[in-house]
Design a protein around this motif. Structure first.
Motif, PDB file in Angstrom:
ATOM      1  N   VAL A 128       0.868  -1.183   0.000  1.00  0.00           N
ATOM      2  CA  VAL A 128       0.000   0.000   0.000  1.00  0.00           C
ATOM      3  C   VAL A 128       0.901   1.228   0.000  1.00  0.00           C
ATOM      4  N   ASP A 129       0.690   2.118  -0.947  1.00  0.00           N
ATOM      5  CA  ASP A 129       1.513   3.318  -1.045  1.00  0.00           C
ATOM      6  C   ASP A 129       0.646   4.546  -1.239  1.00  0.00           C
ATOM      7  N   ASP A 130       1.037   5.634  -0.599  1.00  0.00           N
ATOM      8  CA  ASP A 130       0.322   6.900  -0.735  1.00  0.00           C
ATOM      9  C   ASP A 130       0.893   7.726  -1.876  1.00  0.00           C
ATOM     10  N   GLY A 131      -0.008   8.388  -2.595  1.00  0.00           N
ATOM     11  CA  GLY A 131       0.385   9.327  -3.645  1.00  0.00           C
ATOM     12  C   GLY A 131      -0.169  10.704  -3.327  1.00  0.00           C
ATOM     13  N   TYR A 132       0.425  11.729  -3.948  1.00  0.00           N
ATOM     14  CA  TYR A 132       0.081  13.114  -3.591  1.00  0.00           C
ATOM     15  C   TYR A 132       0.028  13.992  -4.836  1.00  0.00           C
ATOM     16  N   ALA A 133      -0.887  14.950  -4.834  1.00  0.00           N
ATOM     17  CA  ALA A 133      -1.031  15.855  -5.969  1.00  0.00           C
ATOM     18  C   ALA A 133      -1.468  17.232  -5.490  1.00  0.00           C
ATOM     19  N   VAL A 134      -1.278  18.215  -6.358  1.00  0.00           N
ATOM     20  CA  VAL A 134      -1.731  19.584  -6.105  1.00  0.00           C
ATOM     21  C   VAL A 134      -2.723  19.954  -7.198  1.00  0.00           C
ATOM     22  N   THR A 135      -3.921  20.367  -6.805  1.00  0.00           N
ATOM     23  CA  THR A 135      -4.896  20.877  -7.772  1.00  0.00           C
ATOM     24  C   THR A 135      -4.485  22.284  -8.174  1.00  0.00           C
ATOM     25  N   GLU A 142      -3.773  31.620  -3.564  1.00  0.00           N
ATOM     26  CA  GLU A 142      -4.650  30.940  -2.611  1.00  0.00           C
ATOM     27  C   GLU A 142      -4.046  29.611  -2.173  1.00  0.00           C
ATOM     28  N   TYR A 143      -3.407  28.928  -3.109  1.00  0.00           N
ATOM     29  CA  TYR A 143      -2.727  27.677  -2.755  1.00  0.00           C
ATOM     30  C   TYR A 143      -1.630  27.941  -1.737  1.00  0.00           C
ATOM     31  N   LEU A 144      -0.800  28.952  -1.989  1.00  0.00           N
ATOM     32  CA  LEU A 144       0.267  29.283  -1.047  1.00  0.00           C
ATOM     33  C   LEU A 144      -0.282  29.614   0.334  1.00  0.00           C
ATOM     34  N   ALA A 145      -1.369  30.368   0.359  1.00  0.00           N
ATOM     35  CA  ALA A 145      -1.961  30.779   1.635  1.00  0.00           C
ATOM     36  C   ALA A 145      -2.493  29.584   2.419  1.00  0.00           C
ATOM     37  N   SER A 146      -2.815  28.494   1.723  1.00  0.00           N
ATOM     38  CA  SER A 146      -3.358  27.309   2.394  1.00  0.00           C
ATOM     39  C   SER A 146      -2.280  26.458   3.057  1.00  0.00           C
ATOM     40  N   LEU A 147      -1.022  26.716   2.732  1.00  0.00           N
ATOM     41  CA  LEU A 147       0.075  25.920   3.276  1.00  0.00           C
ATOM     42  C   LEU A 147       0.460  26.390   4.674  1.00  0.00           C
ATOM     43  N   GLY A 148       1.089  25.497   5.414  1.00  0.00           N
ATOM     44  CA  GLY A 148       1.655  25.896   6.683  1.00  0.00           C
ATOM     45  C   GLY A 148       2.823  26.847   6.475  1.00  0.00           C
ATOM     46  N   ALA A 149       3.166  27.592   7.508  1.00  0.00           N
ATOM     47  CA  ALA A 149       4.204  28.623   7.376  1.00  0.00           C
ATOM     48  C   ALA A 149       5.546  28.028   6.943  1.00  0.00           C
ATOM     49  N   ASN A 150       5.940  26.901   7.508  1.00  0.00           N
ATOM     50  CA  ASN A 150       7.223  26.301   7.170  1.00  0.00           C
ATOM     51  C   ASN A 150       7.231  25.773   5.747  1.00  0.00           C
ATOM     52  N   ALA A 299       0.752  18.936  -0.638  1.00  0.00           N
ATOM     53  CA  ALA A 299      -0.321  18.420  -1.487  1.00  0.00           C
ATOM     54  C   ALA A 299      -1.673  18.983  -1.075  1.00  0.00           C
ATOM     55  N   THR A 300      -2.573  19.062  -2.039  1.00  0.00           N
ATOM     56  CA  THR A 300      -3.962  19.408  -1.743  1.00  0.00           C
ATOM     57  C   THR A 300      -4.853  18.181  -1.821  1.00  0.00           C
ATOM     58  N   GLU A 301      -4.319  17.088  -2.325  1.00  0.00           N
ATOM     59  CA  GLU A 301      -5.067  15.830  -2.354  1.00  0.00           C
ATOM     60  C   GLU A 301      -4.100  14.663  -2.227  1.00  0.00           C
TER      61      GLU A 301
END
Length: 324
Positions: A128-135, A142-150, A299-301
């Motif tokens: 089982v492996d996790d994958g990651y993507a950005v919409t 807005e994407y940048l603002a959704s991220l944590g500060a670090n 990632a966003t998803e």
């Protein structure tokens, strides 16, 4: 479908690794779904095994670039898929069937579970492996603002530090200077992992794939990040049907104590994807970083891939289960 089911990827893989006596193609690829092949080997060097697998994968014999998003059918669902897949599986003689990187929750996985239960075949999840993507369909800000500060610091805000060290430039080395790109990728991997990333047959495969994928509308993006006159990071990306796939990456270690070059380069590439009107996703695929799961932070998803094994005979079920 994904980049990995294109004729370019499938044919390049088969032309590179499939032409050996122990392999036999049993269902060709069609540009939408993965092909299937049979491989023969001996378990512990003694017991003969016939293994049914997706073209682009090898569960025991080969180490090759990962082929993800595998699937059996382009449009069948429910009982029609179960019937068609059962017919395919029953039309071949096999000891084990190992199907890598199917999407969790997919119709294909559900069909395999149903068939295994009705036929009294063993069904086993072996990875089982996790994958990651950005919409990338909305505004980049807005994407940048959704991220944590670090995460925002590593991905974007520290560009100013990099740019203070010299002129920064992104460049796509496809098609005119792919050799320099792969040379840089290998150099970075030798520094980090003590081995090349793409060499020998692997390099041959990637050259074949890249030269063919444009015929199906793909766009190779062999991205280099240069500071001054020096390549400090590379990203092996390919655009296909609205998605940028991030296949590989490499960067100079210990370039600057405040900079994570790999993250910064991803930030540039993700921003580029947001700007492209025909792009809605930046797919970082399965896997994690060496020291941290950086993909999860930006990632966003996220999604999962499952690798499963089907075994018919009671004897081989017992042997496999004893091996763990």
């Amino acid at each position: 479908m994904s980049l990995f089911q294109t004729k370019a990827w499938q044919s390049a893989w088969w032309d590179t690794w499939g032409r050996q006596k122990s392999f036999r193609l049993v269902r060709p690829w069609d540009g939408e779904v993965s092909g299937l092949y049979e491989s023969r080997y001996r378990l512990k060097g003694v017991l003969p095994i016939r293994s049914l697998q997706f073209v682009g994968t090898s569960s025991r014999e080969l180490r090759t670039p990962r082929t993800e998003y595998n699937r059996f059918s382009r449009n069948l669902t429910g009982q029609p898929l179960v019937r068609a897949l059962q017919q395919q599986l029953e039309s071949h003689t096999w000891t084990e069937a190992v199907f890598n990187d199917l999407r969790a929750g997919s119709e294909d996985l559900s069909a395999l579970v149903t068939i295994a239960a009705t036929q009294n075949w063993a069904f086993r999840i072996i990875a089982v492996d996790d994958g990651y993507a950005v919409t990338t369909s909305g505004p980049f800000d807005e994407y940048l603002a959704s991220l944590g500060a670090n995460s925002r610091l590593k991905l974007y805000n520290r560009r100013a530090v990099l740019e203070s060290l010299g002129p920064v430039r992104e460049e796509n080395l496809w098609p005119h200077n792919s050799k320099a790109f792969f040379d840089a990728l290998n150099a970075f991997h030798r520094e980090r992992w003590r081995k090349d990333c793409v060499a020998g047959k692997s390099l041959t495969f990637h050259e074949r794939f890249l030269s063919r994928v444009e015929e199906e509308g793909g766009r190779p993006l062999l991205s280099t990040l240069t500071c001054g006159n020096h390549i400090v990071s590379v990203l092996y990306n390919v655009w296909y049907r609205g998605v940028v796939y991030n296949i590989q990456a490499g960067f100079e270690q210990n370039f600057h104590k405040k900079l994570s070059l790999g993250s910064l380069h991803l930030g540039y590439a993700i921003e580029d994807a947001f700007r492209l009107p025909d792009t809605d996703r930046f797919d970082m695929l399965a896997g994690q970083g060496k020291k941290e799961n950086y993909k999860a932070r930006i990632a966003t998803e996220n999604y999962q891939f499952l690798t499963v094994m089907l075994v018919k005979s009671t004897l081989f079920r017992a042997l496999y289960w004893m091996r763990g």
